[in-house]
Write an enzyme that holds these catalytic residues in place. Structure first.
Site, PDB file in Angstrom:
ATOM      1  N   CYS A 311       0.855  -1.244   0.048  1.00 32.09           N
ATOM      2  CA  CYS A 311       0.167   0.145   0.060  1.00 32.09           C
ATOM      3  C   CYS A 311       0.661   1.161  -0.171  1.00 32.09           C
ATOM      4  O   CYS A 311       1.910   1.511  -0.836  1.00 32.09           O
ATOM      5  CB  CYS A 311      -0.990   0.055   1.131  1.00 32.09           C
ATOM      6  SG  CYS A 311      -2.303   1.299   1.073  1.00 32.09           S
ATOM      7  N   VAL A 312       0.519   2.267   1.107  1.00 34.83           N
ATOM      8  CA  VAL A 312       1.618   3.639   0.818  1.00 34.83           C
ATOM      9  C   VAL A 312       2.741   2.961   1.195  1.00 34.83           C
ATOM     10  O   VAL A 312       3.730   3.686   0.846  1.00 34.83           O
ATOM     11  CB  VAL A 312       0.988   4.438   2.137  1.00 34.83           C
ATOM     12  CG1 VAL A 312       1.730   5.545   2.121  1.00 34.83           C
ATOM     13  CG2 VAL A 312      -0.467   4.842   1.780  1.00 34.83           C
TER      14      VAL A 312
END
Length: 584
Positions: A311-312
């Site tokens: 993800c991030v």
């Protein structure tokens, strides 16, 4: 007033004209005139809708016909109508049989669904631009979900029956559950007494071998006599606790990779407090990923490291990798992404919350520092699936007075992480709103981040039903990453369940296709469906890039001694309350 012999079209025409007059009076009272477009989006929606009277009449006609049909069936609930309802797609909110068999509750349900359809129709037929229409539809859905009759004690047959059967004890238990959640500051989604971080969660053996003000670096204890010579560094998202990748032994990706013979290291991010409230993207790249890479290289005496970002965490890893290249440092052997989005053109449902005016409210703290509450971030993502992640527990916990079932993933979901406001602002403004990374307009430490210079092998995984990182958006990373060795894999399920699909159960499926064409739909059309967990595919890919097997090392080194047993201290720290975060 409706007169005998008057048909519905005439009646609805009179209603439409009356509503148009009422609406014009509303605009005049609000200080608007015909030359000025309403600035309120709701008024704008009404204005454009009334400008298209025929569309309005069609919707109203259909709505009232449905209402009359329901009234005619109110006292005529027969087996055929029940069976017809049961053939419709299941709505878990109305699973109790009395939603079909009891005339009152059946009418209530059908009326609610009819009104809901009417309201959505009202928005969809307006002439607003697509961005505004999407936002209006999203918030209309929030309203409609909230007013469902299933969410109220006296209009939910299951709640009424439970209240009678328990002589009111269910409501008392529900009130007790609600008061506990008010004190905690969030809706409980699982039986939290059944879990402990470092106990039955995040329990893979290892030690913290490096710590700074932002991260703890964990090295995991090998389970075999040998490991691959090239170590693997995992970079989880900084907006969640890392143990989504190390839940319980049966579904831990970390444990799986250790058992496959990898020398696994992992970044554990610190939840923001006063000490790091001014940290920016630069600190997360340098003090986070690059500091971890430097430590792994020194501990293992290896020049290059395999990496995997989630993800991030994948975005931070990617920008750090570019920085290293621009500094002439060739430290990364390969890079993997799990549900990571570099191109934010189509960011999914979260775009309903993307508003520059809202961002301006934190303009001062963006420069002076502050803490963005992880609880608010979590509530935002829960709102994207309100029926499943909000109202489901409202009914179960408060109206029925039940304790939620034991579920490790939902315990993790409520164990939130706070972010520094400057870091959060960059993520929201520069990436989501400006899409600066793929436009070549994203700068870190004065360097323009050029994705095309990354030349090492890259593995990209996306999840088919991911509403946070749509898989088609994740696929677009193949447009900007120019490595000659890129593999894209699509798994079933969503943002978390798609990633956490352990080999121990080997459920679901995934798709592979070596031909990375430009169009995601075309890629999927020609992809081959594979049974079971995508972890098997990832393991084969990393194994081919990890070198020979060597003797399993001890944890740390002389310069990097074991500081604390895994999972460390940062992951156990509780996030601040919303009020504490606002005043930090």
């Amino acid at each position: 007033m409706f007169k005998p012999g008057q048909n519905f079209e005439e009646l609805f025409s009179q209603i439409a004209n009356a509503n148009q007059s009422w609406f014009q009076n509303l605009l005049n009272h609000s200080g608007h005139d015909a030359a000025n477009k309403p600035t309120n989006p709701f008024l704008d929606m009404y204005q454009k809708f009334f400008d298209h009277t025929q569309s309005y009449l069609t919707s109203q006609n259909q709505f009232y016909q449905e209402q009359l049909a329901m009234w005619s069936k109110f006292c005529d609930i027969n087996q055929a109508s029940v069976e017809a309802e049961q053939k419709k797609p299941a709505d878990r909110r109305f699973a109790d049989p009395d939603w079909e068999k009891n005339p009152f509750f059946s009418y209530l349900k059908q009326s609610y669904l009819s009104v809901s359809k009417q309201l959505f129709d009202f928005v969809s037929k307006s002439d607003m631009d697509e961005e505004t229409k999407f936002r209006m539809e999203f918030f209309m859905r929030q309203y409609i979900d909230a007013i469902s009759p299933s969410n109220f004690a006296l209009t939910n047959p299951e709640v009424v029956k439970t209240m009678i059967d328990t002589h009111g004890k269910s409501l008392a238990d529900g009130m007790r559950n609600m008061m506990d959640d008010v004190q905690n500051g969030y809706i409980t989604m699982t039986d939290e007494t059944q879990f402990e971080v470092g106990g039955n969660l995040a329990s893979t053996a290892g030690a913290v071998v490096f710590r700074n003000e932002l991260i703890e670096l964990i090295q995991y204890t090998p389970t075999g006599d040998k490991v691959y010579e090239t170590p693997l560094l995992i970079v989880p998202p900084c907006i969640n606790k890392y143990y989504i990748l190390d839940l319980q032994e049966s579904n831990s990706m970390v444990k799986y990779l250790v058992d496959q013979g990898y020398n696994v290291f992992l970044v554990s991010w610190k939840s923001a407090d006063r000490s790091i409230k001014s940290f920016r993207w630069e600190e997360y790249a340098n003090l986070g990923v690059i500091a971890a890479l430097d430590s792994v290289r020194k501990i293992t005496n290896k020049e290059k490291i395999n990496t995997l970002g989630y993800c991030v965490g994948g975005i931070i890893l990617t920008t750090a990798a570019v920085l290293l290249k621009q500094r002439g440092l060739d430290w990364i052997n390969s890079m993997g992404h799990m549900t990571t989005m570099l191109d934010h053109t189509e960011p999914g449902d979260i775009k309903a919350f993307l508003d520059r005016d809202l961002m301006k409210l934190r303009e001062a703290k963006k420069h002076t520092g502050g803490v963005m509450s992880g609880r608010i971030i979590s509530q935002t993502f829960s709102a994207l699936r309100a029926n499943e992640l909000v109202w489901n527990y409202w009914v179960n916990n408060y109206l029925l007075g039940k304790t939620p079932q034991k579920f490790d993933l939902l315990y993790w979901n409520n164990d939130t992480v706070d972010l520094p406001v400057p870091m959060h602002s960059v993520l929201m403004e520069r990436l989501y709103l400006d899409n600066a990374l793929v436009k070549g307009e994203f700068f870190v430490d004065g360097h323009k981040i050029d994705l095309s210079i990354l030349d090492f092998p890259i593995y990209l995984f996306a999840a088919q039903k991911d509403h946070i990182v749509p898989w088609t958006s994740a696929y677009k990373s193949t447009w900007y990453l120019k490595s000659p060795n890129i593999r894209f894999v699509l798994g079933a399920s969503g943002h978390t369940a798609g990633v956490v699909n352990p080999v121990t159960t080997d459920k679901r499926n995934y798709w592979v296709n070596d031909q990375l064409v430009e169009d995601p739909a075309a890629w999927f059309h020609n992809a081959t469906e594979m049974p079971g967990s995508w972890w098997k595919d990832m393991n084969q890919w990393y194994a081919a890039l990890s070198g020979k097997q060597v003797k399993a090392p001890k944890l740390g080194s002389k310069d990097f001694p074991e500081l604390e047993v895994a999972p460390g201290g940062y992951v156990k720290a509780r996030a601040l309350s919303i009020i504490e975060a606002e005043t930090a």
